[in-house]
Every structure is written in C-alpha cells, then in structure tokens.
Scaffold this motif. Structure first.
Motif, PDB file in Angstrom:
ATOM      1  N   UNK A  87      19.877   0.813   1.080  1.00 21.13           N
ATOM      2  CA  UNK A  87      19.526  -0.229   0.029  1.00 21.13           C
ATOM      3  C   UNK A  87      18.225  -0.784   0.653  1.00 21.13           C
ATOM      4  N   UNK A  88      18.264  -1.071   1.788  1.00 16.88           N
ATOM      5  CA  UNK A  88      17.142  -1.951   2.588  1.00 16.88           C
ATOM      6  C   UNK A  88      16.093  -1.176   2.722  1.00 16.88           C
ATOM      7  N   UNK A  89      16.055   0.385   2.622  1.00 20.46           N
ATOM      8  CA  UNK A  89      15.256   1.285   3.058  1.00 20.46           C
ATOM      9  C   UNK A  89      14.141   1.292   1.759  1.00 20.46           C
ATOM     10  N   UNK A  90      13.005   1.796   2.144  1.00 18.33           N
ATOM     11  CA  UNK A  90      11.875   1.987   1.384  1.00 18.33           C
ATOM     12  C   UNK A  90      12.697   3.038   0.119  1.00 18.33           C
ATOM     13  N   UNK A  91      12.282   2.930  -1.197  1.00 19.84           N
ATOM     14  CA  UNK A  91      12.854   3.878  -1.857  1.00 19.84           C
ATOM     15  C   UNK A  91      12.188   5.399  -1.678  1.00 19.84           C
ATOM     16  N   UNK A  92      11.178   5.296  -1.183  1.00 25.11           N
ATOM     17  CA  UNK A  92      10.401   6.660  -0.958  1.00 25.11           C
ATOM     18  C   UNK A  92      11.267   7.494   0.104  1.00 25.11           C
ATOM     19  N   UNK A  93      11.528   6.842   1.246  1.00 26.68           N
ATOM     20  CA  UNK A  93      12.289   7.263   2.487  1.00 26.68           C
ATOM     21  C   UNK A  93      13.733   7.618   1.830  1.00 26.68           C
ATOM     22  N   UNK A  94      14.281   7.007   0.825  1.00 24.47           N
ATOM     23  CA  UNK A  94      15.609   7.324   0.513  1.00 24.47           C
ATOM     24  C   UNK A  94      15.681   8.531  -0.237  1.00 24.47           C
ATOM     25  N   UNK A  95      14.566   8.587  -1.226  1.00 25.20           N
ATOM     26  CA  UNK A  95      14.438   9.915  -1.893  1.00 25.20           C
ATOM     27  C   UNK A  95      14.192  11.266  -1.050  1.00 25.20           C
ATOM     28  N   UNK A 139       2.691  11.957  -2.294  1.00 28.34           N
ATOM     29  CA  UNK A 139       1.271  11.550  -2.739  1.00 28.34           C
ATOM     30  C   UNK A 139       1.020  10.058  -3.303  1.00 28.34           C
ATOM     31  N   UNK A 140       2.435   9.685  -4.125  1.00 31.02           N
ATOM     32  CA  UNK A 140       2.578   8.486  -4.697  1.00 31.02           C
ATOM     33  C   UNK A 140       2.608   7.286  -3.659  1.00 31.02           C
ATOM     34  N   UNK A 141       3.302   7.550  -2.647  1.00 26.49           N
ATOM     35  CA  UNK A 141       3.431   6.560  -1.523  1.00 26.49           C
ATOM     36  C   UNK A 141       1.898   6.382  -0.813  1.00 26.49           C
ATOM     37  N   UNK A 142       1.244   7.450  -0.644  1.00 27.74           N
ATOM     38  CA  UNK A 142       0.140   7.412  -0.051  1.00 27.74           C
ATOM     39  C   UNK A 142      -0.986   6.399  -0.751  1.00 27.74           C
ATOM     40  N   UNK A 143      -0.981   6.772  -2.275  1.00 27.91           N
ATOM     41  CA  UNK A 143      -1.859   6.058  -3.068  1.00 27.91           C
ATOM     42  C   UNK A 143      -1.416   4.414  -3.168  1.00 27.91           C
ATOM     43  N   UNK A 144      -0.209   4.569  -3.207  1.00 29.01           N
ATOM     44  CA  UNK A 144       0.076   3.109  -3.015  1.00 29.01           C
ATOM     45  C   UNK A 144      -0.069   2.086  -1.923  1.00 29.01           C
ATOM     46  N   UNK A 145       0.043   2.983  -0.797  1.00 31.17           N
ATOM     47  CA  UNK A 145      -0.382   2.592   0.434  1.00 31.17           C
ATOM     48  C   UNK A 145      -1.760   1.988   0.577  1.00 31.17           C
ATOM     49  N   UNK A 146      -2.798   3.180   0.019  1.00 32.31           N
ATOM     50  CA  UNK A 146      -4.368   2.722  -0.166  1.00 32.31           C
ATOM     51  C   UNK A 146      -4.490   1.513  -0.991  1.00 32.31           C
ATOM     52  N   UNK A 147      -3.818   1.537  -2.066  1.00 32.94           N
ATOM     53  CA  UNK A 147      -3.848   0.398  -2.967  1.00 32.94           C
ATOM     54  C   UNK A 147      -3.582  -0.937  -2.310  1.00 32.94           C
ATOM     55  N   UNK A 148      -2.487  -0.851  -1.530  1.00 33.08           N
ATOM     56  CA  UNK A 148      -2.026  -2.264  -0.924  1.00 33.08           C
ATOM     57  C   UNK A 148      -3.188  -2.731   0.069  1.00 33.08           C
ATOM     58  N   UNK A 149      -3.454  -1.703   0.909  1.00 33.88           N
ATOM     59  CA  UNK A 149      -4.592  -2.002   1.837  1.00 33.88           C
ATOM     60  C   UNK A 149      -5.827  -2.434   0.978  1.00 33.88           C
ATOM     61  N   UNK A 150      -6.197  -2.053  -0.049  1.00 37.83           N
ATOM     62  CA  UNK A 150      -7.352  -2.326  -0.644  1.00 37.83           C
ATOM     63  C   UNK A 150      -7.389  -3.607  -1.468  1.00 37.83           C
ATOM     64  N   UNK A 151      -6.063  -4.121  -1.801  1.00 36.81           N
ATOM     65  CA  UNK A 151      -5.599  -5.459  -2.207  1.00 36.81           C
ATOM     66  C   UNK A 151      -5.872  -6.190  -1.141  1.00 36.81           C
ATOM     67  N   UNK A 152      -5.206  -6.141   0.214  1.00 37.16           N
ATOM     68  CA  UNK A 152      -5.445  -7.005   1.232  1.00 37.16           C
ATOM     69  C   UNK A 152      -6.799  -7.237   1.637  1.00 37.16           C
ATOM     70  N   UNK A 153      -7.639  -6.045   1.586  1.00 35.71           N
ATOM     71  CA  UNK A 153      -9.024  -6.270   2.061  1.00 35.71           C
ATOM     72  C   UNK A 153      -9.844  -6.953   1.006  1.00 35.71           C
ATOM     73  N   UNK A 154      -9.567  -6.837  -0.154  1.00 32.29           N
ATOM     74  CA  UNK A 154     -10.215  -7.676  -1.286  1.00 32.29           C
ATOM     75  C   UNK A 154      -9.774  -9.195  -1.194  1.00 32.29           C
ATOM     76  N   UNK A 155      -8.400  -9.418  -0.824  1.00 33.29           N
ATOM     77  CA  UNK A 155      -8.017 -10.742  -0.894  1.00 33.29           C
ATOM     78  C   UNK A 155      -8.752 -11.176   0.291  1.00 33.29           C
ATOM     79  N   UNK A 156      -8.946 -10.659   1.483  1.00 32.48           N
ATOM     80  CA  UNK A 156      -9.660 -11.236   2.430  1.00 32.48           C
ATOM     81  C   UNK A 156     -11.119 -11.316   2.329  1.00 32.48           C
TER      82      UNK A 156
END
Length: 364
Positions: free
Chosen positions: A28-36, A109-126
């Motif tokens: 349960x504590x792992x990421x849902x993508x790793x579990x699947x 692929x969704x995991x990669x996109x979400x990772x890219x979006x998370x990075x983009x959000x962090x960059x935009x926040x900066x």
C-alpha cells in the motif's frame, strides 16, 4: 471435458488474482504504478506456468498412454484435452498476455507523462517564485524613487518660498522708495508752482461744470422725444395726411383734427423720420387713430439705419391688429445706433393704409 478444461483455467487464474490481492495489500505504501507492474509480472509468470503445465499434460498423456495405461485409460486420457481445446486455451492465454502487456505499457507511459508534468510544475513554481521576488524588488525600487521625488519636491518648494520672500522684500523696498520719491517730487512741485496749480484748479472746476452741464443735457435728451419737429417722409400721401403730422407734437387721435398721417392703400406702406443725428434708439411709441379704423395698424416692423438708404436693423415688431386710440410702445431688444427710424406694414398679401397720429422716439 471442454467445460472441465475451462474450469481448470479459471481456477488457476483465480489463484493468480489472489496473489495480486496479497501483493496489493502488502505494498500500500508503494506507488500505484509499481504495484500494478508487479501484479502484471505475476500474471505473466502464472500464464507461463499454465502453458508449461498444459504442454506437460499433453506430452505426458501421450507417453504414459503408450507405456502403462490400458486401452480404456488411454481413451479417457487422450480425450481429456483435444488439440483444438488446447489451441483455444493457448490463444486465450496469449490474448490475456497481450492485453496485460498493452495496459502495462500504457501505465508506464502515463507514469512518464505525470513525472514530466510534476517536473514542469516544479520548474514553473520556481519561475513564479523568482518572478515574484523580482516584482517585490521592483516595487521596493519604485517606492524609493517616489520617496526621493517627494523629498526633491519639498526641497524645491522650500527654495521657491525662500526666493519669493527675498523678491518680495526687494519689491517692497523698491516700491516704498519710489513712492517716497514721487511724494517728495509732488510736494516740491506744489511748493514751486502753487499759483500755477491754483489756476489749473480753476480750469478743472470749469471742466467739471461743463461736464455737469453735458450730463444734464444728456439726461434731458434721454427723457425727451427725439422725433418731435424732425423731418419725416412716407411711401405715399392721401387725404392730406402728410408725414409731418406724426411728429408735430399733436397727439389728437381724431383724423379730422389734422393730427394723423395717411398713405394710399398699397402693399407694404411705410413712414420714416430723420433724427438729424445718430442716437442709440431704445423705444418707439405710436399713437393709433381714435375715430375709426384702428385695425389698420397691423404687421408693423420698426427698423433703424444710419443712412437714408442704408442697411436697416430691426428694433421690434407689432403684430396687431390695433385698437382705436391705443398707444403702443415697441422696445428694442438692445439699443440700436442710427439716424433714420422707419415704421412699415409688411404684409405682401393685402394692400393697406398706414395711419399714424403721433410717433415718439426715445434713446437708451
């Protein structure tokens, strides 16, 4: 037999799903993508095991039927799974594997996109945080600039006030000096030319007296009738009603008392007086005939001109019709400077007689 084979396959697939549940609860504590991903990996492993079991079952059945079993057992074993059933089961397993493989790739692929979006959000926040800091710095600089401008303005105002006071002192001193000098010069002139001044004062008194006489004359002229006794003419004459009767001073409204003018019956008849000088005309007073025909006074237009045939300026109008023996006063909207005053009936549709028993003209 076919139903037994399907039931066997479903039983094995249920065991795999049980494994999925255990893995999901443990992670349960792992990421849902790793579990699947791990769940799909176990499914692949179970599918391979099922394939191997089926192959062993198929091969084993054929071998054992040749060595140890009876003819009846061989018939039962060889009929347990036909080649067609085995092929169908393998195809179903392959379909499930392909489906799970596509899902696994989609999740990756969704995991990669979400990772890219998370990075983009962090960059935009900066970048936003950096921009906000720049805005704060700009506001601070602007506030400091405003403070400096305010200080400069206050300094300029103080300097201007000081300069104004200095100039005021200089002007006052200069003015006092000039005024004292003028007084002194005037006093000296009075002392030196006292007698001449006294004579000049006599002249001034005479001038003042002349002014008073002129004012008195102006007052008399203002209150006097400018038209009385002046030359007059008209567009035509009938029944001995000469134009001069309107300025002879006789205000009798009876025509047979030789007091009224009379023109012929014509279109737009007129009467005019020459004041022998230019005056600021303000009022025109007309005495109408009293023995009859008062309605003949209608559609009057009173004009003033500076020359006999010059441009005429309208003083006022009288629409009428008039009543017998009534005196009418026409006041100009403003004083009009001129020498000739004309009274005319302006009615192009009906020929008329113009009769005036007396006309008085007063200046402003």
């Amino acid at each position: 037999m076919k139903h037994k084979s399907v039931a066997y396959f479903l039983f094995m697939f249920g065991l795999s799903c049980t494994g999925f549940i255990r893995i999901s609860a443990a992670d349960k504590v792992d990421n849902k993508y790793n579990v699947l991903s791990r769940m799909f990996q176990l499914v692949f492993e179970d599918m391979k095991k099922q394939e191997e079991r089926l192959k062993v079952l198929e091969n084993g059945t054929t071998v054992e039927s040749c060595k140890t079993t009876t003819n009846i057992e061989q018939e039962n074993i060889s009929g347990a799974l036909t080649e067609t059933q085995l092929k169908a089961i393998q195809d179903n397993i392959q379909h499930v594997k392909d489906y799970l493989d596509r899902i696994s790739k989609g999740l990756a692929a969704e995991k990669i996109v979400r990772t890219e979006n998370t990075n983009a959000i962090e960059n935009n926040s900066d970048n936003i945080e950096k921009f906000m800091k720049e805005v704060q710095n700009s506001n601070a600089e602007l506030n400091q600039t405003l403070v400096n401008l305010n200080d400069n303005n206050e300094n300029c105002l103080r300097e201007m006030k000081t300069e104004f006071k200095h100039q005021e002192v200089k002007i006052n001193a200069h003015t006092d000096e000039k005024f004292d000098s003028l007084i002194q010069n005037f006093t000296n002139q009075l002392n030196q030319h006292g007698r001449e001044r006294r004579d000049e004062m006599k002249d001034v008194i005479n001038v003042i007296k002349n002014i008073q006489d002129n004012v008195h004359h102006i007052i008399q002229v203002t209150n006097s009738n400018l038209a009385k006794g002046k030359d007059a003419d008209q567009s035509s004459t009938a029944a001995d009603g000469h134009a001069s009767r309107a300025v002879d001073g006789n205000k009798n409204g009876d025509y047979y008392a030789d007091s009224c003018t009379h023109t012929m019956k014509e279109r737009n008849p007129w009467w005019r007086v020459d004041l022998a000088g230019s005056y600021a005309i303000k009022r025109v007073v007309i005495k109408n005939r009293g023995d009859c025909c008062g309605e003949r006074l209608h559609h009057l237009v009173i004009t003033v001109s500076d020359e006999e045939d010059g441009t005429e300026e309208t003083c006022g109008t009288f629409e009428g019709p008039g009543a017998k023996g009534v005196v009418y006063t026409i006041t100009c909207d403003r004083p009009i400077l001129g020498r000739y005053v004309k009274i005319q009936i302006k009615d192009d549709n009906t020929p008329s007689n113009l009769t005036l028993c007396e006309v008085e003209i007063y200046p402003a």
